[in-house]
Design a protein around this motif. Structure first.
Motif, PDB file in Angstrom:
ATOM      1  N   GLN A  92       0.831  -1.200   0.000  1.00 25.57           N
ATOM      2  CA  GLN A  92       0.000   0.000   0.000  1.00 25.57           C
ATOM      3  C   GLN A  92       0.872   1.259   0.000  1.00 25.57           C
ATOM      4  O   GLN A  92       0.567   2.239  -0.701  1.00 25.57           O
ATOM      5  CB  GLN A  92      -0.925  -0.008   1.215  1.00 25.57           C
ATOM      6  CG  GLN A  92      -1.967  -1.115   1.184  1.00 25.57           C
ATOM      7  CD  GLN A  92      -2.802  -1.171   2.462  1.00 25.57           C
ATOM      8  OE1 GLN A  92      -2.457  -0.554   3.473  1.00 25.57           O
ATOM      9  NE2 GLN A  92      -3.911  -1.909   2.420  1.00 25.57           N
ATOM     10  N   ALA A  93       1.944   1.240   0.794  1.00 22.22           N
ATOM     11  CA  ALA A  93       2.846   2.391   0.854  1.00 22.22           C
ATOM     12  C   ALA A  93       3.489   2.664  -0.503  1.00 22.22           C
ATOM     13  O   ALA A  93       3.601   3.818  -0.933  1.00 22.22           O
ATOM     14  CB  ALA A  93       3.922   2.155   1.917  1.00 22.22           C
ATOM     15  N   GLU A  94       3.904   1.610  -1.178  1.00 23.48           N
ATOM     16  CA  GLU A  94       4.526   1.783  -2.486  1.00 23.48           C
ATOM     17  C   GLU A  94       3.528   2.312  -3.515  1.00 23.48           C
ATOM     18  O   GLU A  94       3.876   3.117  -4.395  1.00 23.48           O
ATOM     19  CB  GLU A  94       5.145   0.462  -2.940  1.00 23.48           C
ATOM     20  CG  GLU A  94       6.382   0.095  -2.119  1.00 23.48           C
ATOM     21  CD  GLU A  94       6.768  -1.373  -2.230  1.00 23.48           C
ATOM     22  OE1 GLU A  94       6.062  -2.113  -2.942  1.00 23.48           O
ATOM     23  OE2 GLU A  94       7.776  -1.755  -1.605  1.00 23.48           O
ATOM     24  N   PHE A  95       2.278   1.877  -3.404  1.00 20.74           N
ATOM     25  CA  PHE A  95       1.225   2.387  -4.288  1.00 20.74           C
ATOM     26  C   PHE A  95       1.006   3.879  -4.051  1.00 20.74           C
ATOM     27  O   PHE A  95       0.936   4.672  -5.003  1.00 20.74           O
ATOM     28  CB  PHE A  95      -0.072   1.609  -4.042  1.00 20.74           C
ATOM     29  CG  PHE A  95      -1.272   2.188  -4.719  1.00 20.74           C
ATOM     30  CD1 PHE A  95      -1.404   2.130  -6.094  1.00 20.74           C
ATOM     31  CD2 PHE A  95      -2.274   2.796  -3.974  1.00 20.74           C
ATOM     32  CE1 PHE A  95      -2.527   2.676  -6.727  1.00 20.74           C
ATOM     33  CE2 PHE A  95      -3.392   3.330  -4.592  1.00 20.74           C
ATOM     34  CZ  PHE A  95      -3.519   3.274  -5.973  1.00 20.74           C
ATOM     35  N   MET A  96       0.916   4.279  -2.775  1.00 29.73           N
ATOM     36  CA  MET A  96       0.721   5.690  -2.475  1.00 29.73           C
ATOM     37  C   MET A  96       1.930   6.522  -2.898  1.00 29.73           C
ATOM     38  O   MET A  96       1.771   7.667  -3.336  1.00 29.73           O
ATOM     39  CB  MET A  96       0.438   5.882  -0.981  1.00 29.73           C
ATOM     40  CG  MET A  96      -0.933   5.384  -0.537  1.00 29.73           C
ATOM     41  SD  MET A  96      -2.301   6.096  -1.499  1.00 29.73           S
ATOM     42  CE  MET A  96      -1.994   7.855  -1.313  1.00 29.73           C
ATOM     43  N   ARG A  97       3.113   5.965  -2.776  1.00 30.95           N
ATOM     44  CA  ARG A  97       4.313   6.682  -3.236  1.00 30.95           C
ATOM     45  C   ARG A  97       4.216   6.982  -4.729  1.00 30.95           C
ATOM     46  O   ARG A  97       4.556   8.075  -5.186  1.00 30.95           O
ATOM     47  CB  ARG A  97       5.559   5.850  -2.949  1.00 30.95           C
ATOM     48  CG  ARG A  97       6.860   6.471  -3.461  1.00 30.95           C
ATOM     49  CD  ARG A  97       8.049   5.598  -3.117  1.00 30.95           C
ATOM     50  NE  ARG A  97       7.938   4.283  -3.729  1.00 30.95           N
ATOM     51  CZ  ARG A  97       8.711   3.244  -3.396  1.00 30.95           C
ATOM     52  NH1 ARG A  97       9.624   3.367  -2.449  1.00 30.95           N
ATOM     53  NH2 ARG A  97       8.545   2.085  -4.001  1.00 30.95           N
ATOM     54  N   SER A  98       3.720   6.014  -5.512  1.00 32.40           N
ATOM     55  CA  SER A  98       3.599   6.224  -6.952  1.00 32.40           C
ATOM     56  C   SER A  98       2.569   7.300  -7.274  1.00 32.40           C
ATOM     57  O   SER A  98       2.719   8.035  -8.259  1.00 32.40           O
ATOM     58  CB  SER A  98       3.234   4.905  -7.646  1.00 32.40           C
ATOM     59  OG  SER A  98       1.902   4.509  -7.334  1.00 32.40           O
ATOM     60  N   LEU A  99       1.514   7.406  -6.450  1.00 33.51           N
ATOM     61  CA  LEU A  99       0.493   8.422  -6.686  1.00 33.51           C
ATOM     62  C   LEU A  99       0.970   9.809  -6.241  1.00 33.51           C
ATOM     63  O   LEU A  99       0.761  10.805  -6.944  1.00 33.51           O
ATOM     64  CB  LEU A  99      -0.790   8.073  -5.946  1.00 33.51           C
ATOM     65  CG  LEU A  99      -1.642   6.924  -6.492  1.00 33.51           C
ATOM     66  CD1 LEU A  99      -2.902   6.776  -5.656  1.00 33.51           C
ATOM     67  CD2 LEU A  99      -2.022   7.147  -7.946  1.00 33.51           C
ATOM     68  N   LEU A 100       1.593   9.869  -5.068  1.00 33.74           N
ATOM     69  CA  LEU A 100       2.011  11.149  -4.504  1.00 33.74           C
ATOM     70  C   LEU A 100       3.312  11.662  -5.119  1.00 33.74           C
ATOM     71  O   LEU A 100       3.629  12.846  -4.983  1.00 33.74           O
ATOM     72  CB  LEU A 100       2.184  11.016  -2.981  1.00 33.74           C
ATOM     73  CG  LEU A 100       0.915  10.663  -2.198  1.00 33.74           C
ATOM     74  CD1 LEU A 100       1.262  10.375  -0.742  1.00 33.74           C
ATOM     75  CD2 LEU A 100      -0.104  11.796  -2.293  1.00 33.74           C
ATOM     76  N   LYS A 101       4.043  10.759  -5.749  1.00 32.15           N
ATOM     77  CA  LYS A 101       5.332  11.104  -6.377  1.00 32.15           C
ATOM     78  C   LYS A 101       6.281  11.756  -5.365  1.00 32.15           C
ATOM     79  O   LYS A 101       6.895  12.791  -5.613  1.00 32.15           O
ATOM     80  CB  LYS A 101       5.106  12.016  -7.583  1.00 32.15           C
ATOM     81  CG  LYS A 101       4.222  11.392  -8.663  1.00 32.15           C
ATOM     82  CD  LYS A 101       4.174  12.229  -9.907  1.00 32.15           C
ATOM     83  CE  LYS A 101       3.179  11.666 -10.918  1.00 32.15           C
ATOM     84  NZ  LYS A 101       3.284  10.212 -11.154  1.00 32.15           N
ATOM     85  N   LEU A 102       6.367  11.120  -4.206  1.00 25.86           N
ATOM     86  CA  LEU A 102       7.275  11.556  -3.155  1.00 25.86           C
ATOM     87  C   LEU A 102       8.371  10.514  -2.986  1.00 25.86           C
ATOM     88  O   LEU A 102       8.090   9.312  -2.924  1.00 25.86           O
ATOM     89  CB  LEU A 102       6.526  11.741  -1.833  1.00 25.86           C
ATOM     90  CG  LEU A 102       5.531  12.905  -1.788  1.00 25.86           C
ATOM     91  CD1 LEU A 102       4.704  12.859  -0.507  1.00 25.86           C
ATOM     92  CD2 LEU A 102       6.260  14.244  -1.880  1.00 25.86           C
TER      93      LEU A 102
END
Length: 249
Positions: A92-102
């Protein structure tokens, strides 16, 4: 519309979420019993964390889907690392990283393995983890010895007495009354489950949490929220109180 549908499908495919993120009209944990969590918690103590983390490196222990790690990156931290033992949350964290581009790094690692990082961090976040551990004081000791250079933020569920009274440096063997006081440091052991969660092992009262923080080698700077403490590393050798040092090398 198609993009939103794709994101919604991806969110659902990643299973049940504990942390809520809002992605347009999509919420990852819309039915969380605590509401918009952990933002509702974060809003109560965010002011106590430095606004500008430029030049700093940050470690979040038990990062879940990365909410706090992302917040630290938004504050300009040069490097942010989130660790967790649950591959479900890390996906889930890696998915959110891809969306937030952080640019936040995530690794599968236990708090008991922080020595393997071979690195100290200017700021360590230890939020909502302590009471899920079989060996909470060991975890605090390891984070103090092997991971924390300066600031340490800890949050724990607290049950029992919320008062704190001074304790003596020593007590007679025949002194027993103090153990009945609700203000005396007390760590409650959960043998089976608490809140239907088998990973809730040890739940401190307030006095106990503060005592454990000090015993591990941290000085409490701020208590911005009922369960949150902002702490700083102290010199254990100067205190002459590093009783567990032989266990931590």
């Amino acid at each position: 519309m198609r993009h939103q549908q794709t994101i919604e499908w991806q969110v659902q495919s990643l299973g049940e979420w504990f942390q809520n993120f809002e992605i347009g009209d999509i919420k990852t944990a819309p039915n969380h019993p605590l509401g918009d969590y952990p933002r509702v918690k974060w809003d109560r103590f965010r002011w106590a964390i430095p606004e500008n983390l430029k030049g700093k490196c940050v470690l979040e222990v038990g990062c879940n889907a990365g909410f706090y790690a992302f917040e630290m990156k938004k504050r300009g931290a040069d490097r942010v690392l989130g660790i967790d033992t649950d591959p479900h949350y890390l996906r889930q964290a890696e998915f959110m990283r891809s969306l937030l581009k952080l640019d936040v790094e995530f690794r599968r690692l236990s708090v008991y393995e922080v020595k393997e990082l071979h690195e100290e961090f200017d700021l360590v976040l230890f939020l909502g983890v302590l009471y899920h551990l079989r060996y909470p004081l060991l975890a605090l000791d390891l984070l103090r010895r092997h991971a924390t250079r300066d600031l340490f933020i800890v949050q724990s569920m607290i049950r029992g007495g919320t008062g704190v009274e001074p304790v003596e440096e020593d007590y007679s063997f025949w002194e027993t009354e103090i153990f009945s006081r609700p203000e005396f440091p007390r760590l409650h052991f959960v043998e089976a489950r608490y809140a239907a969660d088998p990973t809730n092992w040890w739940i401190p009262n307030r006095a106990c949490l503060e005592a454990m923080i000090r015993a591990a080698g941290f000085r409490i700077l701020l208590h911005p929220e009922q369960e949150v403490y902002v702490c700083q590393v102290t010199d254990m050798e100067a205190r002459g109180d590093d009783r567990s040092s032989h266990l931590l090398e």
